[in-house]
Design a protein around this motif. Structure first.
Motif, PDB file in Angstrom:
ATOM      1  N   UNK A   8      15.226   1.024   8.023  1.00  0.00           N
ATOM      2  CA  UNK A   8      15.344   1.950   6.901  1.00  0.00           C
ATOM      3  C   UNK A   8      14.006   2.261   6.240  1.00  0.00           C
ATOM      4  N   UNK A   9      13.088   1.286   6.242  1.00  0.00           N
ATOM      5  CA  UNK A   9      11.799   1.436   5.575  1.00  0.00           C
ATOM      6  C   UNK A   9      10.670   0.990   6.496  1.00  0.00           C
ATOM      7  N   UNK A  10       9.499   1.588   6.285  1.00  0.00           N
ATOM      8  CA  UNK A  10       8.266   1.126   6.908  1.00  0.00           C
ATOM      9  C   UNK A  10       7.282   0.928   5.770  1.00  0.00           C
ATOM     10  N   UNK A  11       6.848  -0.309   5.572  1.00  0.00           N
ATOM     11  CA  UNK A  11       5.957  -0.640   4.464  1.00  0.00           C
ATOM     12  C   UNK A  11       4.617  -1.109   5.000  1.00  0.00           C
ATOM     13  N   UNK A  12       3.551  -0.649   4.359  1.00  0.00           N
ATOM     14  CA  UNK A  12       2.193  -1.059   4.712  1.00  0.00           C
ATOM     15  C   UNK A  12       1.688  -2.028   3.643  1.00  0.00           C
ATOM     16  N   UNK A  13       1.039  -3.106   4.101  1.00  0.00           N
ATOM     17  CA  UNK A  13       0.517  -4.133   3.210  1.00  0.00           C
ATOM     18  C   UNK A  13      -0.924  -4.447   3.572  1.00  0.00           C
ATOM     19  N   UNK A  14      -1.661  -4.976   2.607  1.00  0.00           N
ATOM     20  CA  UNK A  14      -3.016  -5.489   2.836  1.00  0.00           C
ATOM     21  C   UNK A  14      -3.141  -6.804   2.092  1.00  0.00           C
ATOM     22  N   UNK A  15      -3.611  -7.834   2.807  1.00  0.00           N
ATOM     23  CA  UNK A  15      -3.802  -9.156   2.215  1.00  0.00           C
ATOM     24  C   UNK A  15      -5.213  -9.638   2.537  1.00  0.00           C
ATOM     25  N   UNK A  16      -5.669 -10.670   1.844  1.00  0.00           N
ATOM     26  CA  UNK A  16      -6.977 -11.258   2.121  1.00  0.00           C
ATOM     27  C   UNK A  16      -7.042 -11.727   3.571  1.00  0.00           C
ATOM     28  N   UNK A  17      -8.236 -11.732   4.119  1.00  0.00           N
ATOM     29  CA  UNK A  17      -8.440 -12.104   5.523  1.00  0.00           C
ATOM     30  C   UNK A  17      -7.898 -13.484   5.859  1.00  0.00           C
ATOM     31  N   UNK A  18      -7.923 -14.412   4.908  1.00  0.00           N
ATOM     32  CA  UNK A  18      -7.479 -15.780   5.144  1.00  0.00           C
ATOM     33  C   UNK A  18      -5.977 -15.969   4.900  1.00  0.00           C
ATOM     34  N   UNK A  19      -5.296 -14.945   4.436  1.00  0.00           N
ATOM     35  CA  UNK A  19      -3.877 -15.074   4.076  1.00  0.00           C
ATOM     36  C   UNK A  19      -3.008 -15.329   5.306  1.00  0.00           C
ATOM     37  N   UNK A  31       0.828  -1.202   0.000  1.00  0.00           N
ATOM     38  CA  UNK A  31       0.000   0.000   0.000  1.00  0.00           C
ATOM     39  C   UNK A  31       0.865   1.257   0.000  1.00  0.00           C
ATOM     40  N   UNK A  32       1.876   1.297   0.853  1.00  0.00           N
ATOM     41  CA  UNK A  32       2.779   2.446   0.950  1.00  0.00           C
ATOM     42  C   UNK A  32       4.128   1.964   1.449  1.00  0.00           C
ATOM     43  N   UNK A  33       5.175   2.682   1.059  1.00  0.00           N
ATOM     44  CA  UNK A  33       6.516   2.439   1.587  1.00  0.00           C
ATOM     45  C   UNK A  33       7.114   3.791   1.944  1.00  0.00           C
ATOM     46  N   UNK A  34       7.596   3.907   3.172  1.00  0.00           N
ATOM     47  CA  UNK A  34       8.200   5.151   3.649  1.00  0.00           C
ATOM     48  C   UNK A  34       9.641   4.881   4.068  1.00  0.00           C
ATOM     49  N   UNK A  35      10.539   5.812   3.748  1.00  0.00           N
ATOM     50  CA  UNK A  35      11.868   5.748   4.337  1.00  0.00           C
ATOM     51  C   UNK A  35      11.747   6.389   5.721  1.00  0.00           C
ATOM     52  N   UNK A  36      12.405   5.794   6.703  1.00  0.00           N
ATOM     53  CA  UNK A  36      12.284   6.247   8.087  1.00  0.00           C
ATOM     54  C   UNK A  36      13.658   6.322   8.738  1.00  0.00           C
ATOM     55  N   UNK A  37      13.719   7.038   9.849  1.00  0.00           N
ATOM     56  CA  UNK A  37      14.955   7.099  10.625  1.00  0.00           C
ATOM     57  C   UNK A  37      14.881   6.083  11.757  1.00  0.00           C
ATOM     58  N   UNK A  38      16.017   5.782  12.333  1.00  0.00           N
ATOM     59  CA  UNK A  38      16.055   4.864  13.460  1.00  0.00           C
ATOM     60  C   UNK A  38      16.708   3.540  13.104  1.00  0.00           C
TER      61      UNK A  38
END
Length: 87
Positions: free
Chosen positions: A40-51, A30-37
């Protein structure tokens, strides 16, 4: 749909390559952000409920060239302006 986030630590010099691979090759991204700390990255995902989220992370994310480490955060509820605590 099940939403979750993954903090991703990349090999040195590979952050932009990993971000591009996540966006370009995984329709669940859904989104990928570069982050500090620590990561290096914070990525958001969405999958089917049964996944199987663990299998998704293991087979689709951790196998991307340049990924060194991951930490997965599974979401329980989404609170938004149109769906707050009282709904």
């Amino acid at each position: 749909m099940r939403q979750f986030y993954i903090f991703i630590k990349c090999e040195l010099g590979k952050t932009y390559d990993v971000a591009s691979a996540l966006v370009d090759t995984l329709e669940e991204t859904r989104q990928v952000h570069s982050v500090s700390g620590a990561f290096d990255l914070l990525a958001q995902f969405a999958v089917d409920s049964e996944a199987d989220i663990g299998r998704f992370v293991n087979l689709k994310v951790q196998t991307i060239s340049g990924v060194k480490d991951t930490q997965t955060i599974i979401c329980f509820n989404a609170f938004t302006r149109d769906r707050g605590l009282g709904d």
